[in-house]
Design a protein around this motif. Structure first.
Motif, PDB file in Angstrom:
ATOM      1  N   ASP A 123       0.876  -1.204   0.087  1.00 58.08           N
ATOM      2  CA  ASP A 123       0.025   0.129  -0.017  1.00 58.08           C
ATOM      3  C   ASP A 123       0.876   1.481   0.044  1.00 58.08           C
ATOM      4  OD1 ASP A 123      -2.352  -1.320  -0.095  1.00 58.08           O
ATOM      5  OD2 ASP A 123      -2.727  -1.286   2.020  1.00 58.08           O
ATOM      6  N   SER A 124       1.783   1.471   0.781  1.00 56.86           N
ATOM      7  CA  SER A 124       2.667   2.678   1.024  1.00 56.86           C
ATOM      8  C   SER A 124       4.039   2.386   0.845  1.00 56.86           C
ATOM      9  CB  SER A 124       2.409   3.155   2.470  1.00 56.86           C
ATOM     10  OG  SER A 124       2.853   2.278   3.348  1.00 56.86           O
ATOM     11  N   THR A 125       4.656   1.242   0.501  1.00 57.00           N
ATOM     12  CA  THR A 125       5.990   1.028   0.225  1.00 57.00           C
ATOM     13  C   THR A 125       6.411  -0.057  -1.046  1.00 57.00           C
ATOM     14  OG1 THR A 125       6.015  -0.996   1.776  1.00 57.00           O
ATOM     15  CG2 THR A 125       6.600   1.225   2.785  1.00 57.00           C
ATOM     16  N   ALA A 126       7.289   0.083  -1.446  1.00 59.49           N
ATOM     17  CA  ALA A 126       7.846  -0.886  -2.590  1.00 59.49           C
ATOM     18  C   ALA A 126       9.213  -1.238  -2.168  1.00 59.49           C
ATOM     19  CB  ALA A 126       8.026   0.099  -3.967  1.00 59.49           C
ATOM     20  N   THR A 127       9.463  -2.604  -1.674  1.00 60.47           N
ATOM     21  CA  THR A 127      10.376  -3.206  -1.400  1.00 60.47           C
ATOM     22  C   THR A 127      10.961  -4.053  -2.619  1.00 60.47           C
ATOM     23  OG1 THR A 127       9.340  -3.512   0.862  1.00 60.47           O
ATOM     24  CG2 THR A 127      11.295  -4.722   0.469  1.00 60.47           C
ATOM     25  N   VAL A 128      12.596  -3.763  -2.566  1.00 55.03           N
ATOM     26  CA  VAL A 128      13.067  -4.261  -3.529  1.00 55.03           C
ATOM     27  C   VAL A 128      13.630  -5.753  -2.980  1.00 55.03           C
ATOM     28  CG1 VAL A 128      15.290  -4.262  -4.823  1.00 55.03           C
ATOM     29  CG2 VAL A 128      14.193  -2.282  -4.605  1.00 55.03           C
ATOM     30  N   MET A 129      13.348  -6.900  -3.590  1.00 59.07           N
ATOM     31  CA  MET A 129      13.351  -8.107  -2.873  1.00 59.07           C
ATOM     32  C   MET A 129      14.648  -8.947  -3.547  1.00 59.07           C
ATOM     33  SD  MET A 129      10.392  -8.533  -1.139  1.00 59.07           S
ATOM     34  CE  MET A 129      10.176 -10.317  -1.046  1.00 59.07           C
ATOM     35  N   ASP A 130      14.825  -8.707  -4.794  1.00 59.10           N
ATOM     36  CA  ASP A 130      16.084  -9.284  -5.355  1.00 59.10           C
ATOM     37  C   ASP A 130      16.576  -8.696  -6.726  1.00 59.10           C
ATOM     38  OD1 ASP A 130      17.754 -11.333  -5.853  1.00 59.10           O
ATOM     39  OD2 ASP A 130      16.473 -12.708  -6.730  1.00 59.10           O
ATOM     40  N   VAL A 131      17.889  -8.438  -6.956  1.00 59.77           N
ATOM     41  CA  VAL A 131      18.448  -7.990  -7.938  1.00 59.77           C
ATOM     42  C   VAL A 131      19.217  -9.038  -8.664  1.00 59.77           C
ATOM     43  CG1 VAL A 131      20.116  -6.383  -8.848  1.00 59.77           C
ATOM     44  CG2 VAL A 131      18.477  -5.719  -6.884  1.00 59.77           C
ATOM     45  N   MET A 132      19.026  -9.191 -10.121  1.00 61.10           N
ATOM     46  CA  MET A 132      19.807 -10.246 -10.668  1.00 61.10           C
ATOM     47  C   MET A 132      20.360  -9.486 -12.090  1.00 61.10           C
ATOM     48  SD  MET A 132      16.663 -11.775  -9.624  1.00 61.10           S
ATOM     49  CE  MET A 132      15.528 -11.108 -10.817  1.00 61.10           C
ATOM     50  N   VAL A 133      21.732 -10.094 -12.253  1.00 58.42           N
ATOM     51  CA  VAL A 133      22.245  -9.418 -13.577  1.00 58.42           C
ATOM     52  C   VAL A 133      22.583 -10.540 -14.481  1.00 58.42           C
ATOM     53  CG1 VAL A 133      24.593  -8.244 -13.976  1.00 58.42           C
ATOM     54  CG2 VAL A 133      23.394  -7.732 -11.822  1.00 58.42           C
ATOM     55  N   GLU A 134      22.381 -10.077 -15.795  1.00 59.80           N
ATOM     56  CA  GLU A 134      22.657 -11.128 -16.712  1.00 59.80           C
ATOM     57  C   GLU A 134      23.810 -10.466 -17.836  1.00 59.80           C
ATOM     58  OE1 GLU A 134      19.125 -12.329 -18.478  1.00 59.80           O
ATOM     59  OE2 GLU A 134      18.184 -12.590 -16.679  1.00 59.80           O
TER      60      GLU A 134
END
Length: 126
Positions: A112-123
């Motif tokens: 509702d009020s937040t956006a949480t970065v869960m994972d970052v992937m690099v290809e």
């Protein structure tokens, strides 16, 4: 009045009116986010951004920083086939883009009020 004069007056009025509307919209920095991809990215950009500690530690060891995440939230593409949007609570989106030579993808949880970065992937691209 001849038909050609009517068309000429119409086109002149249309061009003048279009120029005025364009000038007003450019001054107001108006955006038209009607597509699903643009709506999701705008919604995520407007919310408070939280980055998980394990993602922060992974970002410190690679060449990824928060400016790349900001770039992805502005210019990235949402892959709805890899996203989890059927849940009733927080939805998880898979966003990918190419800010540099590599393809970078993030999974971000939209509440509702937040956006949480869960994972970052690099290809890496060849």
């Amino acid at each position: 009045m001849k038909q050609s004069y009517r068309i000429l007056y119409y086109l002149i009025g249309f061009l003048v009116g279009s120029g005025i509307v364009y000038y007003i919209w450019a001054a107001k920095n108006t955006t038209f986010d009607y597509g699903p991809n643009a709506r999701v990215l705008k919604d995520l950009r407007l919310k408070e951004r939280i980055i998980k500690p394990e993602v922060l530690s992974m970002m410190s060891t690679t060449a990824i920083d928060t400016s790349i995440i900001t770039y992805l939230l502005k210019e990235g593409e949402v892959d709805f086939s890899k996203s989890d949007t059927r849940t009733t609570g927080c939805k998880v989106y898979y966003i990918e883009g190419t800010p540099k030579k590599d393809v970078i993808a993030i999974r971000i949880k939209n509440c509702d009020s937040t956006a949480t970065v869960m994972d970052v992937m690099v290809e890496e691209r060849n």
